[in-house]
Design a protein around this motif. Structure first.
Motif, mmCIF file in Angstrom:
data_model
loop_
_atom_site.group_PDB
_atom_site.id
_atom_site.type_symbol
_atom_site.label_atom_id
_atom_site.label_comp_id
_atom_site.label_asym_id
_atom_site.label_seq_id
_atom_site.Cartn_x
_atom_site.Cartn_y
_atom_site.Cartn_z
ATOM 1 N N GLN A 12 23.034 53.999 43.707
ATOM 2 C CA GLN A 12 23.120 52.590 43.313
ATOM 3 C C GLN A 12 24.366 51.939 43.904
ATOM 4 N N ALA A 13 25.481 52.656 43.879
ATOM 5 C CA ALA A 13 26.738 52.126 44.408
ATOM 6 C C ALA A 13 26.624 51.875 45.903
ATOM 7 N N ARG A 14 26.083 52.828 46.633
ATOM 8 C CA ARG A 14 25.915 52.650 48.081
ATOM 9 C C ARG A 14 24.984 51.488 48.394
ATOM 10 N N GLN A 15 23.932 51.343 47.597
ATOM 11 C CA GLN A 15 22.991 50.233 47.802
ATOM 12 C C GLN A 15 23.686 48.896 47.569
ATOM 13 N N LEU A 16 24.534 48.828 46.550
ATOM 14 C CA LEU A 16 25.271 47.598 46.272
ATOM 15 C C LEU A 16 26.157 47.235 47.461
ATOM 16 N N VAL A 17 26.858 48.204 48.024
ATOM 17 C CA VAL A 17 27.720 47.954 49.178
ATOM 18 C C VAL A 17 26.882 47.562 50.393
ATOM 19 N N ALA A 18 25.781 48.265 50.617
ATOM 20 C CA ALA A 18 24.947 48.005 51.794
ATOM 21 C C ALA A 18 24.283 46.632 51.747
ATOM 22 N N ASP A 78 27.459 42.407 42.575
ATOM 23 C CA ASP A 78 26.084 41.964 42.776
ATOM 24 C C ASP A 78 26.066 40.440 42.818
ATOM 25 N N GLU A 79 26.002 39.882 44.017
ATOM 26 C CA GLU A 79 26.069 38.433 44.206
ATOM 27 C C GLU A 79 24.890 37.697 43.567
ATOM 28 N N HIS A 80 23.775 38.390 43.335
ATOM 29 C CA HIS A 80 22.577 37.749 42.793
ATOM 30 C C HIS A 80 22.587 37.699 41.270
ATOM 31 N N ASN A 81 23.529 38.391 40.656
ATOM 32 C CA ASN A 81 23.560 38.497 39.200
ATOM 33 C C ASN A 81 24.948 38.138 38.681
ATOM 34 N N ILE A 82 25.586 37.166 39.315
ATOM 35 C CA ILE A 82 26.986 36.857 39.103
ATOM 36 C C ILE A 82 27.320 36.406 37.668
ATOM 37 N N ASN A 83 26.391 35.774 36.968
ATOM 38 C CA ASN A 83 26.684 35.243 35.641
ATOM 39 C C ASN A 83 26.464 36.231 34.509
ATOM 40 N N SER A 84 25.997 37.410 34.815
ATOM 41 C CA SER A 84 25.717 38.390 33.776
ATOM 42 C C SER A 84 26.958 39.236 33.477
ATOM 43 N N PRO A 85 27.245 39.467 32.183
ATOM 44 C CA PRO A 85 28.350 40.368 31.851
ATOM 45 C C PRO A 85 28.006 41.819 32.218
ATOM 46 N N GLU A 86 26.755 42.087 32.522
ATOM 47 C CA GLU A 86 26.298 43.426 32.900
ATOM 48 C C GLU A 86 26.323 43.625 34.410
ATOM 49 N N ILE A 87 26.959 42.725 35.136
ATOM 50 C CA ILE A 87 26.947 42.752 36.598
ATOM 51 C C ILE A 87 27.443 44.101 37.146
ATOM 52 N N SER A 88 26.706 44.621 38.123
ATOM 53 C CA SER A 88 27.155 45.835 38.819
ATOM 54 C C SER A 88 28.298 45.460 39.740
ATOM 55 N N ARG A 89 29.310 46.333 39.795
ATOM 56 C CA ARG A 89 30.455 46.078 40.671
ATOM 57 C C ARG A 89 31.134 47.394 40.981
ATOM 58 N N LEU A 90 31.825 47.386 42.091
ATOM 59 C CA LEU A 90 32.572 48.579 42.437
ATOM 60 C C LEU A 90 33.826 48.190 43.183
ATOM 61 N N THR A 91 34.800 49.058 43.093
ATOM 62 C CA THR A 91 36.055 48.869 43.809
ATOM 63 C C THR A 91 36.267 50.082 44.694
ATOM 64 N N LEU A 92 36.414 49.799 45.971
ATOM 65 C CA LEU A 92 36.690 50.833 46.958
ATOM 66 C C LEU A 92 38.197 50.881 47.182
ATOM 67 N N LEU A 93 38.813 52.003 46.948
ATOM 68 C CA LEU A 93 40.223 52.195 47.283
ATOM 69 C C LEU A 93 40.240 52.826 48.665
ATOM 70 N N ALA A 94 40.967 52.203 49.576
ATOM 71 C CA ALA A 94 40.866 52.614 50.972
ATOM 72 C C ALA A 94 42.162 52.380 51.725
ATOM 73 N N THR A 95 42.185 52.927 52.932
ATOM 74 C CA THR A 95 43.244 52.672 53.894
ATOM 75 C C THR A 95 42.602 52.000 55.102
ATOM 76 N N ALA A 96 43.229 50.918 55.575
ATOM 77 C CA ALA A 96 42.668 50.136 56.681
ATOM 78 C C ALA A 96 43.315 50.501 58.003
ATOM 79 N N LYS A 97 42.503 50.462 59.038
ATOM 80 C CA LYS A 97 42.987 50.726 60.391
ATOM 81 C C LYS A 97 42.337 49.724 61.340
#
Length: 156
Positions: A12-18, A78-97
């Motif tokens: 589900q997380a990968r699908q949200l990012v993709a 989830d841009e399509h479900n922005i007003n829901s308190p149940e919105i799917s979301r994730l935070t990627l911690l990363a290093t940029a190059k």
């Protein structure tokens, strides 16, 4: 070994990012040390949704911040479900190059294909591709469905 529930959540997380292309990029401020700096950015991913890429201007504050401190977080929702308190979301911690522009032309083309408005700045030489190396992922699928994924799990 991942449980069935963990495997389902990582899918589900990968699908949200993709499926998304807009996120909140948080960098460490170079002008206000110790403070986070958030801005919205567009992104694309590789085919597996393991690796996000940004196409950002050297003039942007977040780029200046990344040049000093390469660590960041990228929050996708989830841009399509922005007003829901149940919105799917994730935070990627990363290093940029930053990738060299000559060898990242194919990614610039993919950016334009995925986000057609990017053609307006695709030929501007101050825009560059930045690759994000994921270290850890926090995914909230909804109320009570919260999990951390380590880099090996995310890229498995």
């Amino acid at each position: 070994m991942m449980s069935n529930k963990q495997a389902q959540l990582i899918q589900q997380a990968r699908q949200l990012v993709a499926c998304g292309n807009m996120a909140v990029l948080s960098t460490l401020s170079s002008t206000m040390p110790g403070y986070p700096f958030g801005s919205t950015v567009q992104y694309i991913c590789d085919d597996n949704a393991y690796t996000p890429f940004l196409f950002i201007s050297d003039l942007a504050q977040h780029t200046k911040n990344l040049r000093r401190h390469a660590k960041l977080s990228l929050t996708v929702f989830d841009e399509h479900n922005i007003n829901s308190p149940e919105i799917s979301r994730l935070t990627l911690l990363a290093t940029a190059k930053q990738l060299p522009r000559p060898s990242s032309q194919y990614l610039i083309q993919q950016f334009v294909e995925r986000i057609p408005e990017a053609h307006n700045y695709a030929n501007l030489l101050d825009f560059n591709i930045w690759q994000l190396k994921i270290e850890r992922v926090r995914f909230i699928a909804g109320f009570g469905d919260i999990v951390w994924f380590e880099q090996p799990q995310w890229c498995a």
